[in-house]
Design a protein around this motif. Structure first.
Motif, mmCIF file in Angstrom:
data_model
loop_
_atom_site.group_PDB
_atom_site.id
_atom_site.type_symbol
_atom_site.label_atom_id
_atom_site.label_comp_id
_atom_site.label_asym_id
_atom_site.label_seq_id
_atom_site.Cartn_x
_atom_site.Cartn_y
_atom_site.Cartn_z
ATOM 1 N N PHE A 44 -18.336 2.482 78.763
ATOM 2 C CA PHE A 44 -19.070 1.368 79.348
ATOM 3 C C PHE A 44 -18.287 0.080 79.146
ATOM 4 O O PHE A 44 -17.893 -0.259 78.028
ATOM 5 N N GLU A 45 -18.086 -0.601 80.254
ATOM 6 C CA GLU A 45 -17.469 -1.919 80.225
ATOM 7 C C GLU A 45 -18.348 -2.881 81.027
ATOM 8 O O GLU A 45 -19.192 -2.465 81.814
ATOM 9 N N GLY A 46 -18.118 -4.156 80.827
ATOM 10 C CA GLY A 46 -18.875 -5.178 81.544
ATOM 11 C C GLY A 46 -18.831 -6.473 80.766
ATOM 12 O O GLY A 46 -18.379 -6.519 79.615
ATOM 13 N N GLU A 151 -22.350 -4.666 86.084
ATOM 14 C CA GLU A 151 -22.106 -5.939 86.759
ATOM 15 C C GLU A 151 -23.363 -6.807 86.703
ATOM 16 O O GLU A 151 -24.351 -6.551 87.389
ATOM 17 N N VAL A 152 -23.323 -7.828 85.860
ATOM 18 C CA VAL A 152 -24.428 -8.779 85.738
ATOM 19 C C VAL A 152 -24.040 -10.062 86.456
ATOM 20 O O VAL A 152 -22.879 -10.473 86.441
ATOM 21 N N VAL A 209 -22.424 -0.504 88.252
ATOM 22 C CA VAL A 209 -23.885 -0.499 88.145
ATOM 23 C C VAL A 209 -24.364 -1.939 88.145
ATOM 24 O O VAL A 209 -24.019 -2.714 87.247
ATOM 25 N N ARG A 210 -25.133 -2.317 89.137
ATOM 26 C CA ARG A 210 -25.706 -3.665 89.139
ATOM 27 C C ARG A 210 -26.769 -3.728 88.050
ATOM 28 O O ARG A 210 -27.681 -2.899 88.015
ATOM 29 N N SER A 211 -26.647 -4.726 87.166
ATOM 30 C CA SER A 211 -27.481 -4.709 85.963
ATOM 31 C C SER A 211 -28.312 -5.972 85.760
ATOM 32 O O SER A 211 -28.752 -6.253 84.645
ATOM 33 N N ALA A 217 -31.036 -0.617 86.027
ATOM 34 C CA ALA A 217 -29.647 -0.270 85.724
ATOM 35 C C ALA A 217 -29.577 0.949 84.816
ATOM 36 O O ALA A 217 -28.763 1.861 85.035
ATOM 37 N N ARG A 218 -30.416 0.994 83.807
ATOM 38 C CA ARG A 218 -30.419 2.135 82.886
ATOM 39 C C ARG A 218 -30.784 3.424 83.613
ATOM 40 O O ARG A 218 -30.123 4.457 83.434
#
Length: 266
Positions: A44-46, A151-152, A209-211, A217-218
């Motif tokens: 997981f990255e972001g 992606e927030v 993933v749009r978060s 998102a989850r």
């Protein structure tokens, strides 16, 4: 402190209903991974406050930590700085029957290290060149690799940071590095774009993933994960509790008299 729900975000009751079903399937996936000795890496990255920790918790809270192992490495030690860059990550790779989840990964070099100047431009360029080759080596070795970028949006990240400032239960989540990353939003955006361009490959694509809505998102992330790993339910014999052994004249509560018990305040 009461938490306000952003308008349009999924309600908790609806979220929990869907999450329960997905977590049941994660337990079936866990059985399949153990039975077939699979090796899986999920990373997981972001940006900071994108929701990585909450998503990982939703994945792991109902499964065994002996199968789902979370790796969140601190800054490298002086010794680790002298090693090959990928070395300390490979030390944590899964054995048979394990799923390793990286809460941030070797992609630190494409993000925080690059943006904050913790690595030289040549080191960053070399990473982007070698990373796809390294990941091909991992996959050819039989490991399943799944990469998620959360992606927030700018406004939602700001809302989350302000919520951390005001909430004593979450203030620990806000570090000086977070504030600096907030200031350098567009630098991180450019670093993200370059990373995705160079390292989203056919054999190891990035899944974005749009978060902004953490609950959606989850759910979306777990649903994708379950689809990405073909699994079947493992048949198991029904468990029955055996009869307890005869205690004879022994009373295991009497033997505790006089011991130090915690006060029952609640």
């Amino acid at each position: 402190m009461a938490k306000t729900e952003p308008a349009g975000h999924m309600k908790r009751k609806n979220y929990e209903k869907h999450l329960e079903g997905l977590q049941v399937e994660l337990c079936h996936l866990q059985d399949f991974v153990k039975a077939n000795n699979l090796r899986i890496i999920i990373l997981f990255e972001g940006r900071d406050a994108a929701g990585k920790g909450g998503t990982i918790k939703a994945i792991t809270e109902k499964v065994s930590p002996r199968v789902f192992r979370v790796v969140a490495l601190p800054a490298p030690s002086d010794r680790e700085k002298t090693q090959l860059f990928f070395q300390r990550y490979m030390e944590r790779f899964p054995a048979g029957g394990e799923i390793v989840i990286f809460d941030r990964s070797w992609y630190n070099r494409a993000g925080v290290e690059y943006v904050m100047g913790f690595c030289a431009p040549a080191e960053h360029e070399r990473f982007l060149t070698l990373c796809p080759l390294m990941e091909k080596y991992i996959i050819d070795g039989g490991i399943v690799l799944i990469k998620f970028w959360l992606e927030v949006g700018m406004d939602e990240q700001e809302r989350r940071f302000k919520a951390r400032i005001d909430d004593p239960l979450r203030q620990w989540k806000l570090s000086p590095m977070d504030l600096e990353s907030y200031r350098r939003w567009y630098d991180y955006s450019r670093a993200r774009d370059l990373m995705l361009k160079k390292t989203s490959t056919k054999h190891a694509p990035w899944y974005i993933v749009r978060s902004d809505d953490k609950r959606r998102a989850r759910l979306n992330c777990i649903a994708h994960l379950l689809e990405a790993i073909p699994y079947q339910r493992v048949k198991k014999d029904k468990v029955e509790l055996p009869p307890r052994s005869d205690r004879g004249h022994y009373n295991d509560q009497v033997t505790l008299r006089g011991m130090n018990f915690v006060a029952e305040r609640y």
